[in-house]
Structures are given as structure tokens and as C-alpha cells.
Design an enzyme around this catalytic site. Structure first.
Site, mmCIF file in Angstrom:
data_model
loop_
_atom_site.group_PDB
_atom_site.id
_atom_site.type_symbol
_atom_site.label_atom_id
_atom_site.label_comp_id
_atom_site.label_asym_id
_atom_site.label_seq_id
_atom_site.Cartn_x
_atom_site.Cartn_y
_atom_site.Cartn_z
ATOM 1 N N HIS A 222 -14.214 -0.884 -3.808
ATOM 2 C CA HIS A 222 -14.057 -2.230 -4.415
ATOM 3 C C HIS A 222 -15.001 -2.294 -5.627
ATOM 4 C CE1 HIS A 222 -13.135 -6.406 -4.717
ATOM 5 N NE2 HIS A 222 -13.829 -6.902 -3.705
ATOM 6 N N HIS A 261 -4.903 0.926 -7.904
ATOM 7 C CA HIS A 261 -5.088 -0.454 -7.454
ATOM 8 C C HIS A 261 -4.071 -0.778 -6.393
ATOM 9 C CE1 HIS A 261 -5.680 -4.795 -7.549
ATOM 10 N NE2 HIS A 261 -6.859 -4.504 -8.075
ATOM 11 N N ASP A 312 -12.721 -1.598 -13.092
ATOM 12 C CA ASP A 312 -14.020 -0.928 -13.013
ATOM 13 C C ASP A 312 -14.169 0.228 -13.993
ATOM 14 O OD1 ASP A 312 -15.352 -2.420 -10.982
ATOM 15 O OD2 ASP A 312 -13.926 -1.606 -9.542
HETATM 16 N N1 ACO Z 1 -7.989 8.955 -7.502
HETATM 17 C C1 ACO Z 1 -7.156 9.885 -6.989
HETATM 18 N N2 ACO Z 1 -6.099 9.574 -6.231
HETATM 19 C C2 ACO Z 1 -5.893 8.283 -5.970
HETATM 20 C C3 ACO Z 1 -6.715 7.269 -6.460
HETATM 21 C C4 ACO Z 1 -7.803 7.647 -7.259
HETATM 22 N N3 ACO Z 1 -8.619 6.742 -7.764
HETATM 23 N N4 ACO Z 1 -6.253 6.078 -6.054
HETATM 24 C C5 ACO Z 1 -5.179 6.322 -5.308
HETATM 25 N N5 ACO Z 1 -4.961 7.642 -5.255
HETATM 26 C C6 ACO Z 1 -3.888 8.325 -4.565
HETATM 27 C C7 ACO Z 1 -4.249 8.566 -3.111
HETATM 28 O O1 ACO Z 1 -4.875 9.803 -2.913
HETATM 29 C C8 ACO Z 1 -2.918 8.483 -2.435
HETATM 30 O O2 ACO Z 1 -2.229 9.703 -2.661
HETATM 31 P P1 ACO Z 1 -1.395 10.399 -1.480
HETATM 32 O O3 ACO Z 1 -0.337 9.373 -1.122
HETATM 33 O O4 ACO Z 1 -0.898 11.628 -2.102
HETATM 34 O O5 ACO Z 1 -2.386 10.593 -0.377
HETATM 35 C C9 ACO Z 1 -2.174 7.427 -3.237
HETATM 36 O O6 ACO Z 1 -2.768 7.443 -4.536
HETATM 37 C C10 ACO Z 1 -2.283 6.029 -2.631
HETATM 38 O O7 ACO Z 1 -3.668 5.766 -2.393
HETATM 39 P P2 ACO Z 1 -4.202 4.723 -1.332
HETATM 40 O O8 ACO Z 1 -5.656 4.948 -1.154
HETATM 41 O O9 ACO Z 1 -3.328 4.726 -0.114
HETATM 42 O O10 ACO Z 1 -3.903 3.378 -2.091
HETATM 43 P P3 ACO Z 1 -4.621 2.017 -1.851
HETATM 44 O O11 ACO Z 1 -3.713 0.962 -2.279
HETATM 45 O O12 ACO Z 1 -5.193 1.923 -0.487
HETATM 46 O O13 ACO Z 1 -5.847 2.223 -2.871
HETATM 47 C C11 ACO Z 1 -7.726 1.860 -4.099
HETATM 48 C C12 ACO Z 1 -6.348 1.327 -3.726
HETATM 49 C C13 ACO Z 1 -8.623 1.821 -2.885
HETATM 50 C C14 ACO Z 1 -8.294 0.974 -5.181
HETATM 51 C C15 ACO Z 1 -7.607 3.317 -4.616
HETATM 52 O O14 ACO Z 1 -6.769 3.369 -5.731
HETATM 53 C C16 ACO Z 1 -8.962 3.924 -4.910
HETATM 54 O O15 ACO Z 1 -9.635 4.437 -4.013
HETATM 55 N N6 ACO Z 1 -9.414 3.880 -6.198
HETATM 56 C C17 ACO Z 1 -10.717 4.372 -6.547
HETATM 57 C C18 ACO Z 1 -11.785 3.332 -6.237
HETATM 58 C C19 ACO Z 1 -11.732 2.181 -7.204
HETATM 59 O O16 ACO Z 1 -11.614 2.362 -8.396
HETATM 60 N N7 ACO Z 1 -11.854 0.978 -6.663
HETATM 61 C C20 ACO Z 1 -11.854 -0.250 -7.442
HETATM 62 C C21 ACO Z 1 -10.547 -0.979 -7.283
HETATM 63 S S1 ACO Z 1 -10.510 -2.439 -8.297
HETATM 64 C C22 ACO Z 1 -11.572 -3.495 -7.501
HETATM 65 O O17 ACO Z 1 -11.695 -3.497 -6.308
HETATM 66 C C23 ACO Z 1 -12.392 -4.351 -8.291
#
Ligand code: ACO
Length: 375
Positions: A222, A261, A312
Site C-alpha cells: 500500500h 493496482h 507511488d
Molecule cells: N510487479 C510485478 N508483477 C506484478 C506487480 C508488480 N508490481 N503487480 C502485479 N503483478 C503481477 C502479479 O505477479 C500477478 O501475476 P501472476 O498472475 O502471473 O501471478 C498479477 O500481476 C496480479 O497481481 P496481484 O498481486 O494478484 O494483483 P493485486 O490486485 O492483488 O495487486 C498490488 C495489487 C498489491 C498493488 C500489486 O500490483 C503490487 O504488489 N504492486 C506493487 C506494490 C505497490 O506498488 N503498491 C502500491 C499500490 S497503490 C497504493 O496502495 C497507494
């Protein structure tokens, strides 16, 4: 009896109605109380946006003038709070200090347990006014410096930079920082806002709800992502290394902070502004390294994973270009988001129902009790 259905991470589950914030994740639209974020960034100030979030309408000139004065008048912290900060361990992470500091503010607030809308609005104002003072004071105290008193002549954004650095920010820095605060102010039922609403739904107090939210924002999935982004950029070091670095990281299945996201499946409209601010602030600092590395990473993430930067990603290089330390990035997010958290707490209080979902039980159901000396 209906069987509860389970959705991991509550993805796409609607848990409430709300009149505060609208996100269209397919079109990349974000509205606060119906107003497009692009209009608010171009034409508004953070103070005006806070008023909008709390009251549901843009203020008149007179209302805004009074509101700006009220906010500025409540920035000062009690000397007892400053004395407590001085007793914290110097290595205390600013997010931990903020979480503890907000909890502490609650103990000093005589209206702590008054949940009327009027008292809640006053508490929201005090929290929004004092969180920047807490963040700036700790940033200086931990280095053995004296906190800088707030300047009543400066707006919310410029005053924070003044209290942090002890010198007046440039017009560009003040305006850019104000835009950053607007962009982070609210975002519907994100994890920290949900945490705040859950706490408020038990009829607990506003300080407890905001403390819950701060603890939730801290995690790297987050709000904690912005700090991790700058650590990644600094680790890469130069634009020429960025492409190889990101390819290797993706080969190793690393999660790249600042991308992806839960709701947006296109460009996050906040990132559109932050990209521009990162470049402008980089130019002002005479160093476009971090912006340029970010551009390469963005290009590769789009090509390799189809993922877009979130709020972010470019906020990290923007704050770094302003000379702000990495571990203050998430507290700065909280400084802005407190306006949204408190707007949601007010909405929760106005239409409260205890938030208490169910779990799908997957454990055993016929365990036979074994006396302790036979286990
Ligand atoms: N880097 C690499 N791969 C990613 C990323 C990332 N940042 N984000 C998503 N993916 C991939 C996952 O590995 C997954 O791939 P797969 O299906 O092959 O396993 C797919 O995309 C879906 O990812 P999930 O984690 O299931 O998606 P979710 O909706 O739960 O994730 C999240 C959202 C947590 C923000 C994710 O994109 C992430 O971890 N991002 C990095 C952390 C981040 O930047 N957080 C800030 C978000 S904005 C905020 O809160 C203010």
C-alpha cells in the site's frame, strides 16, 4: 441459512455505498465528490480539496479563507508532545513515530469521545493540521535539530516544507507539493481507509481509527511502496543500467514497487501528474537521473508485464528531487490521506453499521479432545 461466499482480498467486493470518491479503473478516472482530479490539481489547493471532502461541496471564497485560517491556527503541538517525541529512540521510523504520535494526540484531545459531527469535524481539522507538524518535528529531532515553528502566512503544503527544511520552498516546490497532497487525498475503499472505517464502525474514536489507518498504510503493498521505489532507483544508480536491472528483476519474478493496482487497469490518473512533477522537480534540482531511470522502468514494465505505474512510482522521484528523505515519503502520504480517512470516518459515523464480515471455515469440524498428558 445462506453459505457465505469467499473472494480473496475482497477483490471487486462492494462493502458500502459512499458519496466521497469515484474510481473508474478501466477509463482511468478519479473523482472527489464528483470533481475530476485533473480539474482539482489544475485549479484547486489542498485546503480547498479537504473542505470539499469533508463538506461535500467546494467552499466559497469566504468559507475557504476561514478554513485556511482555522487549519493554520491548529498546527502547533503541545510542548508535552514535543517532549515525548524527544524521548523516542532516534532510529524510530517516521511511520512508527506518526502512528504513536497520532495515538498520543488522542490522549490530549478533550473531545476524544464526542462523536457528534461538529466535534468530529473539529478533530479532523486538528489531525490534518497537526500531522505535518509531527512529521516535520520528528524529522528534525532525530537529527538533533530543533523543530521549526509553523508559519501562519504559508499554506498547508509550503508550511510543511518550511517546517521540514527551515527555509521557504521555491514557488515550484510549494505548488508541486500541494499538487501531491491533492493527488493523495482520497481513494475510495483502499486498505487504510477500510481499516479506518472498520475501527469507526465499532463506535471507537477518530484517533483510534486514524491510527489503524496509519498502521495499514505503512505496508509496502500500500502506501509503503513509495519508500521502496526510491530505494530501488538509488540502487539502480544510473539510467544506462535501468533496462538490464529491470529485466533481471522480472526474470527473478520480483514484484516491482510502484506498479500495478487492484482497481486501475489503465494509467492511474494520479501518475499522469506525478510523472510531470518528477521531471519538473528533477530539472529544478539539476538532476534528471531518477526521472530518467523511472522512465526506463515504466517503459519496460509496460512492455514486459503490461503494468502501469501507480501513485507511488513517480511520487518517489518527485519527493527525492525536493530533498526529502526516503522514510518520510509514506508519512507524507498519510499527511494528505488523513483528509480522506476522516471524511470516510464522518460518513461511517453518519450511517453506521458495525462492519463484521464472515470467513469461510476450512478447518476441522470433528476434532476429539485429547487430555494434555496423552498428546
Ligand atoms: N510487479 C510485478 N508483477 C506484478 C506487480 C508488480 N508490481 N503487480 C502485479 N503483478 C503481477 C502479479 O505477479 C500477478 O501475476 P501472476 O498472475 O502471473 O501471478 C498479477 O500481476 C496480479 O497481481 P496481484 O498481486 O494478484 O494483483 P493485486 O490486485 O492483488 O495487486 C498490488 C495489487 C498489491 C498493488 C500489486 O500490483 C503490487 O504488489 N504492486 C506493487 C506494490 C505497490 O506498488 N503498491 C502500491 C499500490 S497503490 C497504493 O496502495 C497507494
Amino acid at each position: 441459512m445462506t453459505t457465505p461466499t469467499f473472494k480473496a482480498g475482497l477483490e471487486d467486493v462492494v462493502v458500502s455505498t459512499s458519496e466521497i470518491c469515484f474510481i473508474d479503473g478501466e477509463q482511468g478516472r478519479l473523482l472527489y465528490r464528483g470533481y475530476d482530479i485533473h480539474d482539482l490539481v489544475a485549479r484547486s489547493t489542498f485546503e480547498e480539496v479537504v473542505y470539499l471532502l469533508w463538506h461535500g461541496a467546494l467552499p466559497t471564497r469566504k468559507e475557504l479563507g476561514g478554513f485556511v485560517k482555522e487549519l493554520a491556527a491548529h498546527r502547533r503541538l503541545s510542548p508535552k508532545i514535543i517532549a515525548t517525541l524527544r524521548g523516542f529512540p532516534g532510529k524510530g521510523a517516521p511511520m512508527e513515530v506518526l502512528r504513536t504520535g497520532v495515538s498520543l494526540l488522542g490522549m490530549f484531545d478533550r473531545e476524544h469521545d464526542d462523536h457528534s459531527r461538529e466535534a468530529s469535524l473539529r478533530k479532523a481539522l486538528r489531525l490534518t493540521a497537526q500531522i505535518p507538524t509531527l512529521v516535520a518535528a520528528w524529522a528534525r529531532i532525530r537529527k538533533g535539530k530543533e523543530p521549526v515553528a509553523s508559519s501562519p502566512r504559508l499554506g498547508h503544503a509550503a508550511n510543511f516544507l518550511w517546517m521540514l527544511f527551515g527555509k521557504r520552498p521555491t514557488e515550484l516546490s510549494a505548488k508541486a507539493f500541494d499538487s501531491c497532497l491533492i493527488l493523495h487525498a482520497d481513494h475510495e475503499f483502499n486498505a487504510s481507509t477500510f481499516a479506518a472505517r472498520i475501527t469507526a464502525s465499532t463506535l471507537s474514536d477518530m484517533y483510534s481509527a486514524v491510527t489503524s489507518a496509519i498502521g495499514t498504510l505503512r505496508g509496502p503493498l500500500h502506501g509503503g511502496a513509495n519508500e521502496q521505489v526510491i530505494r530501488m532507483l538509488l540502487g539502480i544508480g544510473e539510467p544506462a543500467r535501468a533496462e538490464a536491472w529491470i529485466r533481471e528483476a522480472l526474470d527473478q519474478k520480483q514484484r516491482i514497487m510502484g506498479f500495478g493496482h487492484r482497481v486501475y487497469h489503465t494509467e492511474d490518473p494520479r501518475a499522469t501528474h506525478l510523472r510531470r512533477l518528477s521531471e519538473a522537480l528533477g530539472r529544478q534540482a539539476g538532476d534528471l537521473t531518477w526521472y530518467e531511470i523511472s522512465r526506463v522502468i515504466e517503459r519496460e514494465m509496460q512492455a514486459e508485464k503490461g503494468l502501469y505505474p501507480n501513485v507511488d512510482f513517480y511520487s518517489a522521484s518527485t519527493y527525492h528531487a525536493m530533498g526529502i528523505e526516503a522514510d518520510l515519503f509514506t508519512p507524507i502520504f498519510a499527511m494528505s490521506r488523513v483528509s480522506g480517512w476522516t471524511a470516510h470516518i464522518l460518513e461511517q459515523q453518519a450511517h453506521n453499521r458495525l462492519i463484521r464480515p464472515r470467513a469461510e471455515y476450512t478447518g476441522p469440524t470433528r476434532a476429539t479432545y485429547v487430555p494434555i498428558d496423552r498428546r
